[in-house]
Design an enzyme around this catalytic site. Structure first.
Site, PDB file in Angstrom:
ATOM      1  N   GLY A  96      60.413  23.194  20.372  1.00  0.00           N
ATOM      2  CA  GLY A  96      61.498  23.687  19.549  1.00  0.00           C
ATOM      3  C   GLY A  96      61.390  23.518  18.052  1.00  0.00           C
ATOM      4  N   GLU A 138      56.717  19.369  24.080  1.00  0.00           N
ATOM      5  CA  GLU A 138      56.217  20.675  24.540  1.00  0.00           C
ATOM      6  C   GLU A 138      56.222  21.691  23.396  1.00  0.00           C
ATOM      7  OE1 GLU A 138      59.085  21.636  27.563  1.00  0.00           O
ATOM      8  OE2 GLU A 138      58.483  20.000  28.882  1.00  0.00           O
ATOM      9  N   GLY A 141      55.313  24.742  21.067  1.00  0.00           N
ATOM     10  CA  GLY A 141      54.604  26.020  21.185  1.00  0.00           C
ATOM     11  C   GLY A 141      54.462  26.648  19.814  1.00  0.00           C
ATOM     12  N   ARG A 142      55.617  27.086  19.300  1.00  0.00           N
ATOM     13  CA  ARG A 142      55.632  27.817  18.026  1.00  0.00           C
ATOM     14  C   ARG A 142      55.001  27.026  16.885  1.00  0.00           C
ATOM     15  NH1 ARG A 142      59.755  31.605  16.881  1.00  0.00           N
ATOM     16  NH2 ARG A 142      60.976  30.602  18.512  1.00  0.00           N
ATOM     17  N   ARG A 181      59.320  40.702  18.179  1.00  0.00           N
ATOM     18  CA  ARG A 181      60.268  39.741  17.612  1.00  0.00           C
ATOM     19  C   ARG A 181      61.243  40.358  16.599  1.00  0.00           C
ATOM     20  NH1 ARG A 181      59.323  35.580  15.151  1.00  0.00           N
ATOM     21  NH2 ARG A 181      60.910  34.378  16.228  1.00  0.00           N
ATOM     22  N   TYR A 215      64.968  39.915  17.951  1.00  0.00           N
ATOM     23  CA  TYR A 215      65.758  38.837  17.332  1.00  0.00           C
ATOM     24  C   TYR A 215      66.039  39.106  15.860  1.00  0.00           C
ATOM     25  CZ  TYR A 215      63.029  36.475  21.050  1.00  0.00           C
ATOM     26  OH  TYR A 215      62.397  36.125  22.207  1.00  0.00           O
ATOM     27  N   CYS A 224      59.071  55.420  19.990  1.00  0.00           N
ATOM     28  CA  CYS A 224      60.263  56.259  19.833  1.00  0.00           C
ATOM     29  C   CYS A 224      61.542  55.463  20.022  1.00  0.00           C
ATOM     30  CB  CYS A 224      60.197  57.421  20.819  1.00  0.00           C
ATOM     31  SG  CYS A 224      58.669  58.308  20.627  1.00  0.00           S
ATOM     32  N   GLU A 225      61.810  54.557  19.128  1.00  0.00           N
ATOM     33  CA  GLU A 225      63.033  53.749  19.139  1.00  0.00           C
ATOM     34  C   GLU A 225      63.350  53.419  17.685  1.00  0.00           C
ATOM     35  OE1 GLU A 225      64.474  51.421  21.799  1.00  0.00           O
ATOM     36  OE2 GLU A 225      63.052  51.860  23.416  1.00  0.00           O
TER      37      GLU A 225
HETATM   38  N1  LLP Z   1      59.564  23.996  26.535  1.00  0.00           N
HETATM   39  C1  LLP Z   1      60.429  24.831  27.138  1.00  0.00           C
HETATM   40  C2  LLP Z   1      61.059  24.407  28.393  1.00  0.00           C
HETATM   41  C3  LLP Z   1      60.720  26.082  26.568  1.00  0.00           C
HETATM   42  O1  LLP Z   1      61.574  26.894  27.167  1.00  0.00           O
HETATM   43  C4  LLP Z   1      60.078  26.457  25.361  1.00  0.00           C
HETATM   44  C5  LLP Z   1      60.336  27.759  24.752  1.00  0.00           C
HETATM   45  C6  LLP Z   1      59.172  25.558  24.773  1.00  0.00           C
HETATM   46  C7  LLP Z   1      58.950  24.335  25.385  1.00  0.00           C
HETATM   47  C8  LLP Z   1      58.437  25.862  23.497  1.00  0.00           C
HETATM   48  O2  LLP Z   1      59.326  25.970  22.424  1.00  0.00           O
HETATM   49  P1  LLP Z   1      58.769  26.162  20.913  1.00  0.00           P
HETATM   50  O3  LLP Z   1      58.135  24.861  20.506  1.00  0.00           O
HETATM   51  O4  LLP Z   1      57.811  27.288  20.937  1.00  0.00           O
HETATM   52  O5  LLP Z   1      59.997  26.467  20.134  1.00  0.00           O
HETATM   53  N2  LLP Z   1      60.380  34.322  22.288  1.00  0.00           N
HETATM   54  C9  LLP Z   1      61.168  33.512  21.379  1.00  0.00           C
HETATM   55  C10 LLP Z   1      61.039  32.044  21.667  1.00  0.00           C
HETATM   56  C11 LLP Z   1      61.408  31.679  23.097  1.00  0.00           C
HETATM   57  C12 LLP Z   1      61.239  30.223  23.386  1.00  0.00           C
HETATM   58  C13 LLP Z   1      61.369  29.966  24.842  1.00  0.00           C
HETATM   59  N3  LLP Z   1      61.147  28.615  25.245  1.00  0.00           N
HETATM   60  C14 LLP Z   1      60.761  33.860  19.959  1.00  0.00           C
HETATM   61  O6  LLP Z   1      59.874  34.701  19.774  1.00  0.00           O
HETATM   62  O7  LLP Z   1      61.341  33.360  18.993  1.00  0.00           O
END
Ligand code: LLP
Length: 418
Positions: free
Chosen positions: A239, A273, A275-276, A312, A316, A343-344
């Site tokens: 997150g 965890e 990701g981003r 994205r 969003y 086409c959107e």
């Molecule tokens: N752990 C769980 C259980 C999650 O659901 C997620 C992301 C993460 C870890 C990783 O979160 P991060 O560190 O990436 O914020 N598609 C959206 C983001 C969806 C996130 C879903 N869950 C976007 O493009 O902004």
């Protein structure tokens, strides 16, 4: 450090000019920097040195095998949400015993597969899932390590579609009922209660919601301990946000320091965890301007990347920085909407951007390394873009562009009537 920067009037990915990548692999194309990925992961690892921890990269952000391999080689664990992601981790050389399995809808076959390969832990999201795991583990006669994903009911102060820690969201088990569920879990023959898990949302730019969630989960850990259930690890989810425009998310160091401070002398392994914060600014989307269009009121740059490549902005209203790959004199700048061929009306990559461009020019859409390619689709029968990873002076193709044939693979028409 920014690994997508201008040098001698044009943008580079590490030591490779983006113009070279475009002429070799065409556009649109995703380009990743190995160094940026590594730097972001190592920032977590270094901030946590001395503390028992496991950094489980959230595969959904960018699941390319080359990305996973770079991180696996640095010692990363993984957070997966499907059997497909688990396969990817294993094929990339990641370790099952460093993998946690999240998600509200794990299927029986996915649970069985994860048990057979020996994952670290299931992040369980409901009582139904707990019973399902118990049943499958009993049949296979293996123990299943679980943590319950609790919903701490805190406001992540982020976009509603990516906020997950409120009672109204579908995720987790309410923190008030968690003790009862833990007590039942502890009585199940093949369930091994090891952790507490929460994930409150994505693209958080403040530390406070994380600390609120931590306070509540630590109170739960203490509560459980009083009722004889010892928790070994605390998973705080992902997150942490990144800078897309002018956000100022806390640096990884500060975020970790604040968490460690609050953890105090709790004897818990910390699982995260992210990701981003690892992948987003380690990748860009490279696209070419096809046409410049003037509707009188508005100017459009029609480019060859579209919402199927990067959803994205459409989904969003996300803002991504867009720059011209070859620097042009700002005197010729105009304000454009950067739109794709789909086409959107929602098919835009950026609105009201001041750029000096003409047809044939290349554009760099920044911060596209997370939730870019993984959310791409074949909408409008558009083959998906290739992925390229740059390592210093060398660009490697890590996923080939899809072909028209591959688009129709597995499809067939009905048999002719007799
Ligand atoms: N752990 C769980 C259980 C999650 O659901 C997620 C992301 C993460 C870890 C990783 O979160 P991060 O560190 O990436 O914020 N598609 C959206 C983001 C969806 C996130 C879903 N869950 C976007 O493009 O902004």
């Amino acid at each position: 450090m920014n690994h997508f920067a201008y040098s001698k009037g044009q943008l580079y990915a590490e030591g490779v000019p983006l113009t070279d990548i475009a002429s070799r692999y065409g556009t649109p194309a995703y380009v990743y920097s190995k160094q940026a990925l590594s730097d972001h992961f190592l920032a977590y690892q270094q901030a946590l040195s001395g503390k028992s921890h496991l950094i489980c990269y959230a595969v959904k952000a960018n699941s390319n095998l080359a990305v996973l391999k770079v991180l696996a080689d640095l010692g990363a664990g993984f957070d997966i949400v499907s059997a497909g992601e688990l396969q990817r981790v294993l094929r990339a050389g990641g370790r099952a015993d460093k993998t946690v399995f999240s998600g509200v809808g794990k299927r029986a076959d996915e649970i069985e597969y994860a048990l057979k390969v020996g994952i670290h832990c299931f992040n369980v999201e409901s009582e139904g899932e707990l019973d399902q795991i118990q049943g499958i583990a009993a049949r296979l006669n293996v123990p299943a390590a679980v943590s319950l994903r609790v919903n701490p009911d805190v406001d992540a102060l982020t976009h509603p579609y990516i906020s997950t820690g409120l009672k109204e969201n579908k995720f987790g088990i309410g923190i008030d009922t968690a003790v009862t569920v833990y007590q039942r879990a502890a009585t199940l023959s093949h369930i091994d209660v090891t952790g507490v898990d929460c994930h409150i949302g994505s693209q958080l730019t403040e530390i406070a919601p994380f600390l609120d969630a931590l306070d509540r989960t630590l109170a739960l850990v203490d509560n459980l301990s009083e009722s004889g259930i010892t928790i070994k690890h605390l998973d705080l989810g992902g997150g942490l946000g990144v800078r897309y425009k002018n956000e100022s998310p806390p640096p990884i160091d500060d975020y970790i320091a604040a968490i460690l401070n609050k953890l105090g002398n709790h004897d818990l392994t910390l699982i995260l965890e992210p990701g981003r914060s690892i992948a987003a600014n380690a990748g860009i989307l490279l696209s070419k301007v096809e046409y410049i269009k003037d509707n009188g009121d508005k100017k459009f740059a029609v480019v060859d990347a579209a919402m199927n490549d990067m959803i994205r902005p459409a989904l969003y209203e996300a803002w991504l920085n867009i720059e011209s790959v070859v620097y042009r004199d700002s005197k010729t700048e105009e304000v454009y909407d950067i739109v794709g061929p789909v086409c959107e009306t929602g098919d835009f990559l950026g609105k009201d951007r001041r750029l000096a461009i003409k047809p044939g020019d290349l554009l760099c859409i920044h911060s596209a390394g997370a939730y870019g390619f993984t959310m791409s689709s074949n909408y409008n029968s558009r083959p998906r873009a290739p992925e390229i990873m740059v390592d210093k002076e060398t660009a490697h193709l890590v996923r080939a562009r899809e072909s028209i044939d591959s688009l129709m693979q597995g499809e067939r028409t009905l048999p002719e009537a007799q």
